[in-house]
Motif scaffolding. Structure first.
Motif, PDB file in Angstrom:
ATOM      1  N   VAL A  91       6.983 -57.008  14.714  1.00  0.00           N
ATOM      2  CA  VAL A  91       5.918 -57.819  15.295  1.00  0.00           C
ATOM      3  C   VAL A  91       6.310 -58.246  16.704  1.00  0.00           C
ATOM      4  N   SER A  92       5.439 -57.998  17.661  1.00  0.00           N
ATOM      5  CA  SER A  92       5.647 -58.454  19.035  1.00  0.00           C
ATOM      6  C   SER A  92       4.828 -59.710  19.279  1.00  0.00           C
ATOM      7  N   TYR A  93       5.373 -60.617  20.085  1.00  0.00           N
ATOM      8  CA  TYR A  93       4.659 -61.861  20.378  1.00  0.00           C
ATOM      9  C   TYR A  93       4.970 -62.312  21.796  1.00  0.00           C
ATOM     10  N   GLU A  94       4.180 -63.255  22.256  1.00  0.00           N
ATOM     11  CA  GLU A  94       4.356 -63.826  23.595  1.00  0.00           C
ATOM     12  C   GLU A  94       4.419 -65.332  23.472  1.00  0.00           C
ATOM     13  N   THR A  95       5.351 -65.946  24.209  1.00  0.00           N
ATOM     14  CA  THR A  95       5.440 -67.395  24.292  1.00  0.00           C
ATOM     15  C   THR A  95       5.481 -67.800  25.764  1.00  0.00           C
ATOM     16  N   ALA A 143       3.591 -69.324  19.682  1.00  0.00           N
ATOM     17  CA  ALA A 143       3.627 -67.876  19.907  1.00  0.00           C
ATOM     18  C   ALA A 143       2.288 -67.229  19.573  1.00  0.00           C
ATOM     19  N   LEU A 144       1.927 -66.248  20.361  1.00  0.00           N
ATOM     20  CA  LEU A 144       0.739 -65.431  20.129  1.00  0.00           C
ATOM     21  C   LEU A 144       1.188 -64.024  19.770  1.00  0.00           C
ATOM     22  N   ILE A 145       0.797 -63.535  18.599  1.00  0.00           N
ATOM     23  CA  ILE A 145       1.106 -62.159  18.228  1.00  0.00           C
ATOM     24  C   ILE A 145       0.331 -61.217  19.153  1.00  0.00           C
ATOM     25  N   THR A 146       1.044 -60.261  19.737  1.00  0.00           N
ATOM     26  CA  THR A 146       0.400 -59.311  20.649  1.00  0.00           C
ATOM     27  C   THR A 146       0.301 -57.909  20.066  1.00  0.00           C
ATOM     28  N   GLY A 147       1.089 -57.610  19.052  1.00  0.00           N
ATOM     29  CA  GLY A 147       0.998 -56.283  18.466  1.00  0.00           C
ATOM     30  C   GLY A 147       2.015 -56.065  17.371  1.00  0.00           C
ATOM     31  N   VAL A 148       1.912 -54.902  16.760  1.00  0.00           N
ATOM     32  CA  VAL A 148       2.836 -54.472  15.706  1.00  0.00           C
ATOM     33  C   VAL A 148       3.253 -53.045  16.020  1.00  0.00           C
ATOM     34  N   THR A 149       4.542 -52.768  15.932  1.00  0.00           N
ATOM     35  CA  THR A 149       5.047 -51.423  16.165  1.00  0.00           C
ATOM     36  C   THR A 149       5.623 -50.853  14.880  1.00  0.00           C
ATOM     37  N   LEU A 150       5.204 -49.645  14.541  1.00  0.00           N
ATOM     38  CA  LEU A 150       5.775 -48.905  13.420  1.00  0.00           C
ATOM     39  C   LEU A 150       6.723 -47.860  13.979  1.00  0.00           C
ATOM     40  N   ASP A 188       7.920 -68.834  27.214  1.00  0.00           N
ATOM     41  CA  ASP A 188       9.220 -68.398  27.722  1.00  0.00           C
ATOM     42  C   ASP A 188       9.329 -66.885  27.853  1.00  0.00           C
ATOM     43  N   GLY A 189       8.256 -66.172  27.500  1.00  0.00           N
ATOM     44  CA  GLY A 189       8.279 -64.722  27.620  1.00  0.00           C
ATOM     45  C   GLY A 189       8.060 -64.031  26.291  1.00  0.00           C
ATOM     46  N   PRO A 190       8.182 -62.687  26.283  1.00  0.00           N
ATOM     47  CA  PRO A 190       7.915 -61.920  25.067  1.00  0.00           C
ATOM     48  C   PRO A 190       9.086 -61.958  24.097  1.00  0.00           C
ATOM     49  N   GLY A 191       8.786 -61.600  22.838  1.00  0.00           N
ATOM     50  CA  GLY A 191       9.811 -61.501  21.813  1.00  0.00           C
ATOM     51  C   GLY A 191       9.373 -60.572  20.710  1.00  0.00           C
ATOM     52  N   GLU A 192      10.300 -60.254  19.810  1.00  0.00           N
ATOM     53  CA  GLU A 192      10.018 -59.381  18.684  1.00  0.00           C
ATOM     54  C   GLU A 192      10.660 -59.912  17.416  1.00  0.00           C
ATOM     55  N   LEU A 193      10.019 -59.641  16.291  1.00  0.00           N
ATOM     56  CA  LEU A 193      10.555 -59.992  14.985  1.00  0.00           C
ATOM     57  C   LEU A 193      10.315 -58.838  14.022  1.00  0.00           C
ATOM     58  N   PRO A 194      11.364 -58.303  13.400  1.00  0.00           N
ATOM     59  CA  PRO A 194      11.106 -57.338  12.325  1.00  0.00           C
ATOM     60  C   PRO A 194      10.275 -58.023  11.239  1.00  0.00           C
ATOM     61  N   MET A 242     -14.478 -57.665  11.217  1.00  0.00           N
ATOM     62  CA  MET A 242     -14.131 -58.863  11.980  1.00  0.00           C
ATOM     63  C   MET A 242     -12.623 -59.128  12.018  1.00  0.00           C
ATOM     64  N   ALA A 243     -11.958 -58.927  10.899  1.00  0.00           N
ATOM     65  CA  ALA A 243     -10.551 -59.301  10.770  1.00  0.00           C
ATOM     66  C   ALA A 243      -9.674 -58.495  11.720  1.00  0.00           C
ATOM     67  N   THR A 244      -8.634 -59.137  12.250  1.00  0.00           N
ATOM     68  CA  THR A 244      -7.723 -58.492  13.189  1.00  0.00           C
ATOM     69  C   THR A 244      -6.346 -58.306  12.583  1.00  0.00           C
ATOM     70  N   VAL A 245      -5.576 -57.415  13.169  1.00  0.00           N
ATOM     71  CA  VAL A 245      -4.222 -57.140  12.686  1.00  0.00           C
ATOM     72  C   VAL A 245      -3.346 -58.390  12.769  1.00  0.00           C
ATOM     73  N   GLY A 246      -3.372 -59.075  13.922  1.00  0.00           N
ATOM     74  CA  GLY A 246      -2.571 -60.284  14.060  1.00  0.00           C
ATOM     75  C   GLY A 246      -2.980 -61.359  13.078  1.00  0.00           C
ATOM     76  N   GLY A 247      -4.270 -61.548  12.913  1.00  0.00           N
ATOM     77  CA  GLY A 247      -4.752 -62.554  11.974  1.00  0.00           C
ATOM     78  C   GLY A 247      -4.425 -62.213  10.540  1.00  0.00           C
ATOM     79  N   ASN A 248      -4.447 -60.933  10.204  1.00  0.00           N
ATOM     80  CA  ASN A 248      -4.114 -60.519   8.843  1.00  0.00           C
ATOM     81  C   ASN A 248      -2.703 -60.949   8.475  1.00  0.00           C
TER      82      ASN A 248
END
Length: 330
Positions: free
Chosen positions: A176-180, A210-217, A182-188, A106-112
């Protein structure tokens, strides 16, 4: 539990707009943390915005050999992915070390990444807690704190972050990628979690809504030789009392690259940058590993009943790096 509304988002802009229209709304992924907190009265959202059906459930190899992981990828799918297991084995091991199979389904990457501390005082609304009610106090400091922080804490909060997955992601410089609105953004990920300071209720640097949309390695060849180890008080699914994600690249007995991150020692996954600095360019020996651990843990400020975590973390560093050294020599 407070009565709440429920709405299923069909696209990312729609989800962001729904949250922006109601400051008491919350995004709902797997619900494995949020729903528990709603049951105890810690969280009281007026509206749940279900984001599980958003098109954010893919794992893709990036140019150069990194990975892009969607926010709604389940923990089970993340741990089972062949590219994750090949390129970042410590990440797969960390995910499998967390929770039970049912919860991982059930658990998701963003929720984790957004899960909150399991400190008993935080979860008990009859007790004061600065993270839950700013200014009310931190009873853990003088109370039950055997599994609380030894690094990066403050007089306002000594809780630890519970994520296993986050420890491995921290070791490999995840973004971490996110959407607001005002548009997309990223945070190490290194900047994602805020220092505790005197505002422990402010946990992340995400912009409001903000909604987390993904994680990039990013590509990290050293990560292919990585491991995750978790120490807990019982063998079945339990939160760590100490953990480590480690990777090591050795050539002719000299450490060319090393990655270290600790779990269960701070309010966020702890990147051991000082230990990495001490080790890089030096010999791959048990003595060097111990010296690097001591350098990192020199900043530790244990409480009366969690000082064991200093020795535990030191031993984890030596044991894990010794194992990786032996594997590299085979």
């Amino acid at each position: 539990m407070r009565e709440f509304g429920y709405q299923r988002a069909t696209d990312v802009p729609g989800a962001v707009a729904l949250l922006g229209a109601d400051p008491e709304a919350r995004y709902l992924g797997g619900g494995t943390n949020l729903v528990d907190l709603m049951k105890t009265g810690v969280e009281k959202p007026a509206l749940l915005i279900d984001v599980r059906e958003l098109p954010l459930d893919r794992i893709e190899v990036t140019e150069g050999g990194g990975l892009r992981i969607g926010a709604t990828v389940t923990n089970s799918d993340l741990a089972a992915d062949p590219e994750v297991r090949r390129r970042y084995p410590a990440l797969a091991q960390a995910v499998l070390a967390g929770a039970s199979g049912q919860l991982r389904n059930m658990a998701t990457v963003g929720g984790n990444l957004l899960q909150r501390t399991r400190c008993g005082y935080f979860a008990d609304t009859t007790k004061p807690c600065n993270k839950r009610v700013p200014g009310s106090g931190c009873p853990a400091i003088a109370g039950e704190h055997h599994n609380h922080a030894i690094l990066g804490a403050s007089a306002h909060c000594v809780a630890t972050h519970p994520s296993d997955m986050g420890v491995a992601l921290t070791a490999f410089d995840a973004v971490v990628s996110y959407e607001t609105a005002d548009g997309p953004g990223e945070l190490p990920l290194a900047e994602f979690y805020l220092p505790v300071g005197d505002t422990p209720h402010l946990e992340t640097a995400l912009p409001p809504g903000a909604l987390i949309t993904g994680v990039t390695l990013p590509p990290a060849p050293v990560a292919a030789a990585s491991r995750y180890r978790k120490v807990r008080e019982r063998a079945s699914y339990a939160f760590a009392i100490g953990s480590i994600a480690a990777a090591l690249d050795i050539q002719d007995g000299v450490i060319r690259d090393v990655r270290l991150a600790f779990g269960a020692v701070a309010s966020r996954p702890w990147r051991a940058l000082e230990a990495e600095r001490v080790l890089t360019g030096g010999p791959a020996t048990a003595e060097a590993f111990a010296a690097a651990a001591d350098a990192e843990l020199a900043a530790a400020e244990p409480l009366p009943h969690n000082g064991y975590k200093v020795a535990l973390t030191r031993n984890l560093v030596v044991a894990m790096l010794t194992e990786l050294t032996q594997e590299a020599a085979r």
